[in-house]
Enzyme design. Structure first.
Site, PDB file in Angstrom:
ATOM      1  N   THR A  15       0.825  -1.206   0.000  1.00 12.66           N
ATOM      2  CA  THR A  15       0.000   0.000   0.000  1.00 12.66           C
ATOM      3  C   THR A  15       0.857   1.252   0.000  1.00 12.66           C
ATOM      4  O   THR A  15       0.463   2.285  -0.544  1.00 12.66           O
ATOM      5  CB  THR A  15      -0.936  -0.034   1.226  1.00 12.66           C
ATOM      6  OG1 THR A  15      -1.834  -1.123   1.057  1.00 12.66           O
ATOM      7  CG2 THR A  15      -1.726   1.237   1.382  1.00 12.66           C
ATOM      8  N   SER A  62       1.314  -7.538  -0.784  1.00 14.45           N
ATOM      9  CA  SER A  62       2.051  -8.542   0.011  1.00 14.45           C
ATOM     10  C   SER A  62       1.218  -9.770   0.334  1.00 14.45           C
ATOM     11  O   SER A  62       1.759 -10.763   0.807  1.00 14.45           O
ATOM     12  CB  SER A  62       2.638  -7.931   1.282  1.00 14.45           C
ATOM     13  OG  SER A  62       1.665  -7.731   2.260  1.00 14.45           O
ATOM     14  N   THR A  95       1.667  -4.313   4.229  1.00 15.10           N
ATOM     15  CA  THR A  95       1.529  -4.608   5.666  1.00 15.10           C
ATOM     16  C   THR A  95       0.956  -5.993   5.933  1.00 15.10           C
ATOM     17  O   THR A  95       1.145  -6.547   7.010  1.00 15.10           O
ATOM     18  CB  THR A  95       0.629  -3.572   6.360  1.00 15.10           C
ATOM     19  OG1 THR A  95      -0.678  -3.607   5.772  1.00 15.10           O
ATOM     20  CG2 THR A  95       1.211  -2.177   6.269  1.00 15.10           C
ATOM     21  N   ASP A  96       0.252  -6.569   4.939  1.00 15.97           N
ATOM     22  CA  ASP A  96      -0.476  -7.807   5.220  1.00 15.97           C
ATOM     23  C   ASP A  96       0.442  -8.950   5.656  1.00 15.97           C
ATOM     24  O   ASP A  96       0.090  -9.731   6.534  1.00 15.97           O
ATOM     25  CB  ASP A  96      -1.297  -8.236   3.991  1.00 15.97           C
ATOM     26  CG  ASP A  96      -2.505  -7.330   3.795  1.00 15.97           C
ATOM     27  OD1 ASP A  96      -2.810  -6.521   4.705  1.00 15.97           O
ATOM     28  OD2 ASP A  96      -3.156  -7.432   2.737  1.00 15.97           O
TER      29      ASP A  96
HETATM   30  N1  ASP Z   1      -2.733  -5.488   0.746  1.00 19.89           N
HETATM   31  C1  ASP Z   1      -1.682  -4.531   1.064  1.00 19.89           C
HETATM   32  C2  ASP Z   1      -0.356  -5.276   1.074  1.00 19.89           C
HETATM   33  O1  ASP Z   1      -0.095  -5.967   2.010  1.00 19.89           O
HETATM   34  C3  ASP Z   1      -1.956  -3.908   2.383  1.00 19.89           C
HETATM   35  C4  ASP Z   1      -0.949  -2.929   2.861  1.00 19.89           C
HETATM   36  O2  ASP Z   1       0.150  -2.797   2.365  1.00 19.89           O
HETATM   37  O3  ASP Z   1      -1.282  -2.226   3.830  1.00 19.89           O
HETATM   38  O4  ASP Z   1       0.391  -5.187   0.145  1.00 19.89           O
END
Ligand code: ASP
Length: 316
Positions: A15, A62, A95-96
């Site tokens: 993200t 991710s 973050t995932d």
């Molecule tokens: N779906 C995103 C990822 O993990 C969520 C994020 O980065 O906050 O790439």
């Protein structure tokens, strides 16, 4: 005059590199849309902190990160750390699954140079995007001499966490929690309030290793069917981490399948569903052939077992 350290920046997507059609859209974006140059351009202040050598390794959401990506990431980070001109490495990541990559890197990278992961909860195109500040703070952390010898760190929303305990626990800007060891105060001052976590020696994986052995996580809810175990082993799992209620309590109706699986040579680890849960060795482990995850999160216990199986010997 103080000299700025030279740091490597490795981008992997997420993200923090996400782009949406409008500034107010914080969900309908595509993660990993922007490259390293765009991330750096959003934070010209980074130039006051460090000389950055940036590269794009992946452009992933991710959720799509795999153990093969961990191996490639570790290989790349290690190469940058081996460069005497590089004082530390910052990795931007979705973050995932950030906590999994952070834990993996922590266990396979040796040396004292800082390695810091960060990400964002709002895409780069959003009003009040959090990525630029998180990136700035992560660079501050990596540039700070006090970060040396602390293993892989996660810097997120002003908090610094050792990789071993960092876990995405919330869907808000301060998404990560764990056993925090420091803070970034007023965006610029890195302050540690806990000593470095003692580290075990890094796992030396065979240089030719192309993939990690399959280890599956099985979440055991009330009434979950134990035939999930047979399905996982039948699909090729060499190890299983059971994500169990409380302090790792196995339902009676799972025992037969667990004993059979362990007796067949498939390592079975008991981990806890509880955030911050601990699973200690109990007599049940001897009876069932299982082992406890201790304080490891289920995801970390899975990585630990993958590394053990890959290295061909238990990691003490
Ligand atoms: N779906 C995103 C990822 O993990 C969520 C994020 O980065 O906050 O790439």
């Amino acid at each position: 005059m103080t000299t700025r350290p030279t740091l490597a920046l490795i981008t992997t997507g997420g993200t923090i590199a996400g782009a949406a059609a409008s500034k107010t859209d914080t969900t309908g974006y595509v993660a990993g849309s922007l490259g390293a140059a765009a991330l750096l351009a959003a934070v010209p202040e980074l130039g006051d902190v460090a000389e950055l050598q940036a590269e794009e390794l992946f452009a992933l959401d991710s959720k799509d990160m795999t153990p093969a990506h961990w191996l490639a990431l570790a290989h790349r980070v290690r190469a940058r750390l081996d460069d005497p001109a590089i004082a530390g490495v910052v990795v931007t990541h979705g973050t995932d699954t950030l906590e999994e990559s952070a834990y993996f890197l922590d266990r396979v990278l040796a040396g004292d140079k800082p390695v810091v992961l960060t990400g964002a909860m709002r895409p780069a195109t959003a009003l009040s995007a959090d990525g630029p500040m998180n990136l700035y703070e992560a660079v501050r952390v990596a540039a700070d001499p006090a970060s040396a010898g602390r293993g892989v760190l996660v810097a997120f929303a002003g908090t610094i966490l050792p990789a071993a305990s960092a876990r995405k626990q919330r869907g808000e800007l301060a998404a990560f929690a764990g056993d925090a060891c420091g803070r970034i105060e007023a965006a610029t001052t890195v302050r540690y309030f806990a000593p470095p976590v003692p580290r075990r020696p890094a796992v030396a994986l065979p240089a030719t290793l192309a993939e990690l052995p399959r280890v599956d996580l099985l979440y055991v809810a009330a009434g979950s069917a134990p035939d999930l175990l047979d399905a996982a082993v039948g699909a090729g799992a060499c190890g299983i981490v059971l994500v169990l209620p409380g302090n790792g309590s196995l339902p009676d109706y799972w025992e037969e399948a667990v004993v059979r699986t362990a007796a067949a040579g498939v390592a079975v680890v008991r981990a806890s569903r509880c955030v911050g849960g601990t699973v200690s060795a109990r007599s049940v482990d001897e009876r069932l052939g299982t082992r406890p995850a201790g304080r490891l999160t289920p995801a970390a216990a899975r990585i630990e077992l993958m590394l053990e199986l890959a290295a061909g010997a238990p990691q003490s």
